[in-house]
Design an enzyme around this catalytic site. Structure first.
Site, mmCIF file in Angstrom:
data_model
loop_
_atom_site.group_PDB
_atom_site.id
_atom_site.type_symbol
_atom_site.label_atom_id
_atom_site.label_comp_id
_atom_site.label_asym_id
_atom_site.label_seq_id
_atom_site.Cartn_x
_atom_site.Cartn_y
_atom_site.Cartn_z
ATOM 1 N N ASP A 47 0.831 -1.333 0.092
ATOM 2 C CA ASP A 47 -0.040 -0.031 0.197
ATOM 3 C C ASP A 47 1.050 1.135 0.031
ATOM 4 O O ASP A 47 0.574 2.313 0.637
ATOM 5 C CB ASP A 47 -1.092 -0.042 1.196
ATOM 6 C CG ASP A 47 -1.783 -1.199 1.484
ATOM 7 O OD1 ASP A 47 -2.350 -1.648 0.171
ATOM 8 O OD2 ASP A 47 -1.878 -1.966 2.419
ATOM 9 N N HIS A 99 -4.237 -2.154 -6.265
ATOM 10 C CA HIS A 99 -3.449 -0.917 -6.622
ATOM 11 C C HIS A 99 -4.457 0.141 -6.944
ATOM 12 O O HIS A 99 -5.455 -0.132 -7.858
ATOM 13 C CB HIS A 99 -2.600 -1.382 -7.800
ATOM 14 C CG HIS A 99 -1.362 -1.961 -7.575
ATOM 15 N ND1 HIS A 99 -0.675 -2.779 -8.438
ATOM 16 C CD2 HIS A 99 -0.588 -2.147 -6.383
ATOM 17 C CE1 HIS A 99 0.409 -3.502 -7.785
ATOM 18 N NE2 HIS A 99 0.319 -3.142 -6.479
HETATM 19 P P1 IMP Z 1 -2.464 -12.783 2.281
HETATM 20 O O1 IMP Z 1 -1.407 -12.110 1.107
HETATM 21 O O2 IMP Z 1 -3.705 -12.818 1.968
HETATM 22 O O3 IMP Z 1 -1.946 -14.266 2.559
HETATM 23 O O4 IMP Z 1 -2.006 -12.091 3.456
HETATM 24 C C1 IMP Z 1 -0.760 -12.028 4.299
HETATM 25 C C2 IMP Z 1 -0.304 -10.855 4.979
HETATM 26 O O5 IMP Z 1 -0.099 -10.006 3.984
HETATM 27 C C3 IMP Z 1 -1.601 -9.990 5.608
HETATM 28 O O6 IMP Z 1 -1.181 -9.439 6.842
HETATM 29 C C4 IMP Z 1 -2.171 -9.275 4.482
HETATM 30 O O7 IMP Z 1 -2.807 -7.958 5.084
HETATM 31 C C5 IMP Z 1 -0.874 -8.617 3.872
HETATM 32 N N1 IMP Z 1 -0.970 -8.095 2.616
HETATM 33 C C6 IMP Z 1 -1.200 -8.878 1.555
HETATM 34 N N2 IMP Z 1 -1.139 -8.269 0.288
HETATM 35 C C7 IMP Z 1 -1.211 -7.157 0.737
HETATM 36 C C8 IMP Z 1 -1.155 -5.711 0.123
HETATM 37 O O8 IMP Z 1 -1.271 -5.816 -1.086
HETATM 38 N N3 IMP Z 1 -1.216 -4.679 0.817
HETATM 39 C C9 IMP Z 1 -0.942 -4.663 2.281
HETATM 40 N N4 IMP Z 1 -0.953 -5.893 2.948
HETATM 41 C C10 IMP Z 1 -1.336 -6.960 2.286
#
Ligand code: IMP
Length: 427
Positions: A13, A41
């Site tokens: 982010d 995005h």
């Molecule tokens: P997952 O990628 O859904 O398995 O989540 C794993 C961790 O990564 C969690 O803390 C999510 O909130 C974080 N996360 C995954 N993708 C993003 C992103 O694009 N921005 C911010 N946090 C992310």
């Protein structure tokens, strides 16, 4: 033949969508190389405001090919929804290409994501619930199903049946849940294939040709380095490699072709989900930054945790990525602060350290050591040049540059494309 990689330097982010949208104008190919629709995005350009999850942010330039690369976890239903939403707003997706090697997110992956999270109890990661971890677990376990399989209904059916048989054993015996039906999945996914089939291709020759012709290729990073599976705050990470190296690998481009790596950093810090965050602000200042910055997840809508810029964590990102330059985004969000802070070290057990400990238990005990600076208390939104920035904002950016160890080539002062200062430090 320039190959540019744009990578998040923090916990995602950081505003990469805007930087990619800006640079995409010069790119022949834009590649999403890793992650899935867990990424979000936000792009604001003359055509409006868009939240993209899988479609590369180069989609707004009709001459740019947008490749969903081999390293991506692809949910076909989400992709189709995104393509339809773009089409409804007059954005063509004709230039989209899906690598035949991209692994598919199947309906059981989000199911297992939720079940896994539940079983972790208070140690839950706080995933986006999009099934990304389980998709990559199947890929690594060599039981994944790829986009190319959608082009061969018999192969696809056989692979889904085998996978579902195995998943049902887990669902019933481990989680006490009812079994899922392979035929339903096959029917739904072959329906998706009838629309997506024409986009699925072998991506290597496309990239090889672009490199041979000296075209510009932009690698679009998802998430951020501190969420990287190898280099992030494990286990509170996502399941892919979000670094420059990860992008090259996820796209299928050899490292010798890379010309420029840009790290994107917000002027402060944010994080969604669990895991330590030394500079987190759980006070009015944090609430204020969250409100002014609209810090709510693009994918999940969850409020983001916010804090001051962490130069120790940023230096870690620099070490594992080797950025040529950085983009400092969202400087304008701090416009009305009386004082701004940058964390330049951590204190742990009475000692000062200047590196990110690998063990999260230690990171959780680190206390930030800040350098405070006066705020600029004036709007930066109209600044078009470095010299237009108030001197307090300039010294804040200089402190970030010194902390990271790379010059700021781009500074973001608003959501729109044109609200970007090019300092000349972009190679
Ligand atoms: P997952 O990628 O859904 O398995 O989540 C794993 C961790 O990564 C969690 O803390 C999510 O909130 C974080 N996360 C995954 N993708 C993003 C992103 O694009 N921005 C911010 N946090 C992310």
């Amino acid at each position: 033949m320039p190959v540019l990689a744009v990578v998040g330097g923090q916990w995602g982010d950081e505003g990469k969508g805007k930087i990619i949208d800006l640079l995409a104008g010069r790119a022949h190919v834009v590649v999403r190389a890793q992650g899935g629709d867990n990424a979000g995005h936000t792009v604001v350009n003359p055509r409006g405001k868009f939240a993209l999850h899988l479609v590369p942010a180069g989609i707004f330039n009709e001459q740019t090919r947008c490749l969903i690369g081999p390293g991506v976890a692809l949910n076909p239903e989400v992709l189709l929804g995104e393509m339809d939403a773009l089409a409804a707003r007059g954005v063509s997706t004709d230039n989209l290409v899906i690598s035949a090697r991209a692994h598919l997110v199947l309906p059981y992956h989000p199911m297992f994501d939720h079940l896994d999270e539940e079983s972790r109890g208070s140690a839950a990661i706080g995933t986006t619930g999009r099934g990304i971890g389980p998709t990559y677990a199947d890929k690594v376990g060599r039981v994944g199903i790829v986009a190319g399989d959608l082009l061969h209904p018999d192969r696809f059916r056989a692979k889904v049946k085998l996978a579902v048989d195995r998943k049902n054993v887990q669902l019933e015996r481990v989680y006490g849940k009812p079994p899922i039906n392979a035929d339903e999945i096959v029917t739904t996914y072959l329906g998706h294939a009838s629309r997506l089939g024409r986009y699925i291709a072998e991506s290597e020759p496309i990239l090889e040709q672009a490199l041979r012709e000296g075209r510009t290729i932009l690698l679009e990073g998802g998430h951020g380095t501190l969420l990287d599976l190898d280099h992030g705050t494990y286990p509170y990470v996502t399941s892919t490699s979000c670094t420059v190296g990860g992008l090259l690998n996820g796209a299928g481009i050899g490292p010798r072709h890379l010309t420029t790596a840009i790290g994107v950093f917000k002027a402060y810090q944010s994080r969604v989900g669990g895991g330590p965050m030394p500079t987190e602000l759980v006070d009015e200042t944090g609430d204020h930054i969250r409100d002014v910055g609209h810090e709510y997840g693009t994918t999940t809508g969850r409020p983001r945790r916010v804090g001051w810029f962490d130069a120790v964590a940023a230096r870690h990102s620099m070490m594992v990525n080797g950025f040529h330059s950085i983009a400092v985004t969202r400087l304008d969000i701090l416009d009305d602060m009386d004082e701004v802070q940058v964390c330049l070290g951590y204190e742990i057990d009475g000692q000062r350290i200047d590196y990110l400990p690998s063990q999260i238990e230690d990171l959780a005990r680190c206390r930030p050591i800040y350098e405070g600076m006066p705020g600029w208390r004036t709007s930066t939104g109209d600044a078009q040049d470095w010299r237009d920035l108030p001197k307090e904002a300039q010294s804040f950016v200089r402190t970030i540059e010194e902390g990271v160890g790379a010059p700021a080539g781009l500074i973001g002062v608003g959501q729109e494309r044109e609200k970007t200062i090019f300092t000349g430090a972009l190679p």
